[in-house]
Every structure is written in C-alpha cells, then in structure tokens.
Design an enzyme around this catalytic site. Sequence first.
Site, mmCIF file in Angstrom:
data_model
loop_
_atom_site.group_PDB
_atom_site.id
_atom_site.type_symbol
_atom_site.label_atom_id
_atom_site.label_comp_id
_atom_site.label_asym_id
_atom_site.label_seq_id
_atom_site.Cartn_x
_atom_site.Cartn_y
_atom_site.Cartn_z
ATOM 1 N N ASP A 120 38.832 41.833 77.408
ATOM 2 C CA ASP A 120 38.074 43.039 77.735
ATOM 3 C C ASP A 120 38.309 44.053 76.620
ATOM 4 O O ASP A 120 39.212 44.884 76.693
ATOM 5 C CB ASP A 120 38.530 43.591 79.087
ATOM 6 C CG ASP A 120 37.757 44.835 79.505
ATOM 7 O OD1 ASP A 120 36.803 45.212 78.809
ATOM 8 O OD2 ASP A 120 38.126 45.444 80.529
ATOM 9 N N HIS A 121 37.502 43.959 75.572
ATOM 10 C CA HIS A 121 37.660 44.804 74.388
ATOM 11 C C HIS A 121 36.437 45.673 74.169
ATOM 12 O O HIS A 121 35.313 45.282 74.500
ATOM 13 C CB HIS A 121 37.844 43.932 73.137
ATOM 14 C CG HIS A 121 39.260 43.568 72.852
ATOM 15 N ND1 HIS A 121 39.886 43.888 71.671
ATOM 16 C CD2 HIS A 121 40.183 42.918 73.599
ATOM 17 C CE1 HIS A 121 41.130 43.445 71.689
ATOM 18 N NE2 HIS A 121 41.331 42.841 72.856
ATOM 19 N N GLY A 164 47.128 48.491 77.558
ATOM 20 C CA GLY A 164 46.051 48.723 76.621
ATOM 21 C C GLY A 164 46.475 48.827 75.167
ATOM 22 O O GLY A 164 47.658 48.826 74.833
ATOM 23 N N GLU A 165 45.453 48.909 74.310
ATOM 24 C CA GLU A 165 45.652 49.063 72.872
ATOM 25 C C GLU A 165 44.749 50.182 72.367
ATOM 26 O O GLU A 165 43.625 50.358 72.838
ATOM 27 C CB GLU A 165 45.303 47.762 72.126
ATOM 28 C CG GLU A 165 46.078 46.545 72.572
ATOM 29 C CD GLU A 165 45.283 45.675 73.532
ATOM 30 O OE1 GLU A 165 44.091 45.989 73.796
ATOM 31 O OE2 GLU A 165 45.849 44.682 74.024
ATOM 32 N N ASN A 179 40.949 49.922 71.490
ATOM 33 C CA ASN A 179 39.944 50.006 72.543
ATOM 34 C C ASN A 179 39.916 51.362 73.243
ATOM 35 O O ASN A 179 38.869 51.777 73.762
ATOM 36 C CB ASN A 179 40.209 48.930 73.606
ATOM 37 C CG ASN A 179 40.176 47.542 73.038
ATOM 38 O OD1 ASN A 179 39.232 47.169 72.345
ATOM 39 N ND2 ASN A 179 41.206 46.752 73.317
#
Length: 318
Positions: free
Chosen positions: A37-38, A104-105, A108
């Site tokens: 999911d990006h 997360g990251e 994104n």
Amino acid sequence: MTVFGYHASHEQIAPSILLAAVQRAEQIGFDAAMCSDHLAPWGLRQGESGFAWSWLGAALATTSFPIGVVTAPGQRYHPVIIAQAVATLAEMFPGRFWAAYGSGEAVNEHVTGDEWPDKESRMQRLEESVSAVARLLRGERVSLEGAVRIHDARIWSLPERTPPVIAAATSGPTARWAAGWAEGLITVGADQETTSQVLSAYRERDGVGEAMLQIHVSLGDTVEEALATAKDQWRQAAVPAGLMWDLQQPEDFDARAEPDDEVIRSAVAVASTPEELAESIAAAAIGFDHVYIHDVGEDQRRFLDQAPALLRRLREGT
C-alpha cells in the site's frame, strides 16, 4: 499446513496488470495473496504505485481466495477511514480480507505536509490508531485526543466477523512491543537469522495469532541474471536501515542505494531454478504459518509460469 501466497507489488506493476497477475496466481495454485500500500515507489526504476484499496475491491471480487494488505494508519490515512475501508471489504468478502498495520514510511506519508515523527512517536500513533480501528469495527463510537484526533466517529456498515489485528514488524524490538496488542504478526525478509529473530521476539512476549512472512525473491535463467534483476528493481534494500523510513522521494532512495551483491542477497532470495528457490524460502520461513512470495522482476508472467514447480517443491517439504 503452511499457506503459500502471492505478493502483489503496487510499486512495480500497473494496477490492471497486477489484477490479471493475482487472478492467475489463484488459478495456478497459490492459496492466498497480499499487496503493498504505497503512494510512491521506492525508486524510479519501479515506476508505479496504484491505490491499493481500489485494487483490493477488484481483486477480491474477481478471485475466491483470501487477500490482505499492509497499511499505515495515522497520517496519510486517518484511522476512521481505515476502519471504514476494512469494514467494507470484510463485509463484502467474509473471511477473505485481512489488514496488517505498520508505522509507515516518509516516502508515502510526507505528502500531508505534517511533520514526520520520530520512531517512538510513530509507534505511539500506531498503537492509538490500531486501538481506534478495533473499537470502530466493534461498532463503538470513538473520540480521541492524542497522537491522532477523532471526534465522535462510528462505522455504520460492519462485517459479521472482524479481521484480526495484525502487526507489521521488521525488527525484534518492534515485534516484542507489538505482542502487547496484536492478534498476529507479519514481517519481511529473506535471511533466516533475521526472520527467526523477529518471530522469536514476538512469541517470547506471548504474541498470539498466526505468523506471516513476506519474502522477496528473484528467479532467473541464471543466478547472475536473477541477481541483476534484484539489483535493478529492489536496490532500495541497500539503503542504510537508519534512513529507510525517513527518505521522502524515490530519487532519494536511488541516490543512497549502493546495491552491493552481498547486501542484495541478504534481502532477496536469488535463484536460477524453482527447486533452488524453494530451499531458500523454506529456510527463511521456519515457524511461519503464511508465506507470501514476491518476485521482484517486472515480468510477473514469467515468474508465474515457473510458480507451479516452486509451489510443488515447497509443499513437498511442509
């Protein structure tokens, strides 16, 4: 018996092509599937990033096996929106959809313009978000003033059975922390020592539920070809671990990735035959209930042509 699933990589494959791939994955014998999911790919060479939640509806409607997603509530997605999305898919496809939650990251999440928190703050935000999602899926009205803000929210279309709360963790410390609230674990890795450490950390803290592994692989006509594909398409694996979560653009990953052969091999199982690849997957997957296989090549048809032999060998060993 181990569940062997197909991983659909939105960072690399256009959504329409990826939909056809997941349909074929079921036809040739995979037991399940999952997707990323990006909002952005890891690098310019990958070059795609479809919206996972739209794709999930289409994928679940045109297959009959379970499909899950790893997502990050708290910044790009408000927890109430995640709860509504999970509820809708779980209601439409009973027993076939699951979601795993990570912190997360920045690649994104930075697009909201909000400050990107440090690791400790992200973990607090994730725990609050997951708790809120779980309460909303039970039909509760939720208000919250904390790392996230929720005002008197509730979800109206609820599933009869709520999917388990699965934690995404890539390190032992995170897995130990997640054991306090999760109902299952998913991690990623091709190195047996790393995957074993994460799983052991979760179980040692009485972590419950099923354990899932996502494993990156590269299957070529030769080992050299497979390694070259991994270095081209999964080069972000060579970015120093301390930077992975904080870089904001695919160009940033490209600039900092130095795809050394040894580093890439520790992140991607490289092989020239399905039999050789099955041995690497089996070693990394000891103790896991689900194994989701992600071939990092751009030509998924080529991988899926060889996947029946891979699955046959994997099942012979379980």
